[in-house]
Design an enzyme around this catalytic site. Structure first.
Site, PDB file in Angstrom:
ATOM      1  N   GLU A   1      37.868-113.432  40.164  1.00 33.22           N
ATOM      2  CA  GLU A   1      37.001-112.564  39.361  1.00 33.22           C
ATOM      3  C   GLU A   1      36.767-113.224  38.005  1.00 33.22           C
ATOM      4  OE1 GLU A   1      37.446-108.292  37.225  1.00 33.22           O
ATOM      5  OE2 GLU A   1      37.900-108.324  39.368  1.00 33.22           O
TER       6      GLU A   1
ATOM      7  N   ASP B   1      45.774-104.255  40.275  1.00 29.50           N
ATOM      8  CA  ASP B   1      45.624-105.715  40.200  1.00 29.50           C
ATOM      9  C   ASP B   1      45.574-106.339  41.592  1.00 29.50           C
ATOM     10  OD1 ASP B   1      45.661-105.939  37.340  1.00 29.50           O
ATOM     11  OD2 ASP B   1      47.826-105.610  37.393  1.00 29.50           O
TER      12      ASP B   1
ATOM     13  N   ASP C   1      42.780-111.797  40.790  1.00 33.35           N
ATOM     14  CA  ASP C   1      42.369-110.965  39.658  1.00 33.35           C
ATOM     15  C   ASP C   1      43.179-111.477  38.468  1.00 33.35           C
ATOM     16  OD1 ASP C   1      41.331-108.917  38.033  1.00 33.35           O
ATOM     17  OD2 ASP C   1      43.009-107.599  38.527  1.00 33.35           O
TER      18      ASP C   1
END
Length: 177
Positions: free
Chosen positions: A65, A138, A7
């Site tokens: 992501e 996160d 992430d």
């Protein structure tokens, strides 16, 4: 298969490593970048930290992501650079890179592409037999990214296309003339 999920962020980059064979957690945490004053130094921190992580845990795949939208163009540029630094660490270590949108990740893990961060964190913890309170958002998002890739890989769908032609070839029923 061991998958590293990321992430990306310009202040905090979450990571999560899972084993898909038994849906187990290998490692998860957040690379905190607050100590670096300038953006290029933070990008180097991301690259160095992930290179070290890849060498230590030897994942077979890397999933990340994708930043898809934002209200501040400057923030989106920094986020894209953080994503690029992470991807370069993986590519330089010989890992294939798969990118997923936040909606794809949420849908894969929760069944709902509009799930909240809290729902994602809860489902990740449930799937990996963890306590949700032990996960930051996160880290949970990074683990969700790895789980998404594992789900796609199990179905033989990497989610990656080299262009419209390869998408159409793989999905003839989804395209109309």
């Amino acid at each position: 298969m061991r998958i590293l999920g990321i992430d990306p962020g310009s202040r905090a980059t979450g990571y999560g490593i899972i084993e898909t064979d038994d849906k187990s957690l290998v490692a998860t945490d957040v690379v905190r970048l607050d100590s670096a004053d300038d953006h290029p130094a933070r990008l180097k921190q991301i690259y160095d930290a992930l290179t070290t992580l890849i060498r230590a845990h030897d994942p077979a795949a890397f999933s990340i992501e994708m930043p898809v939208y934002g209200q501040n163009p400057q923030s989106m540029l920094k986020l894209g650079r953080a994503q690029a630094a992470a991807m370069m660490a993986a590519l330089n270590e010989g890992l294939p890179v798969a990118q997923y949108t936040p909606k794809e990740i949420k849908k894969s893990v929760t069944g709902n592409g509009n799930a909240s961060k809290k729902q994602v964190r809860f489902m990740v913890a449930s799937i990996l037999s963890m306590d949700a309170d032990d996960l930051t958002h996160d880290a949970a998002d990074a683990l969700a990214t790895a789980l998404c890739h594992g789900n796609r890989d199990a179905r033989g769908d990497t989610g990656s296309y080299s262009g419209w032609a390869s998408f159409v070839d793989d999905n003839p029923g989804r395209v109309s003339e």
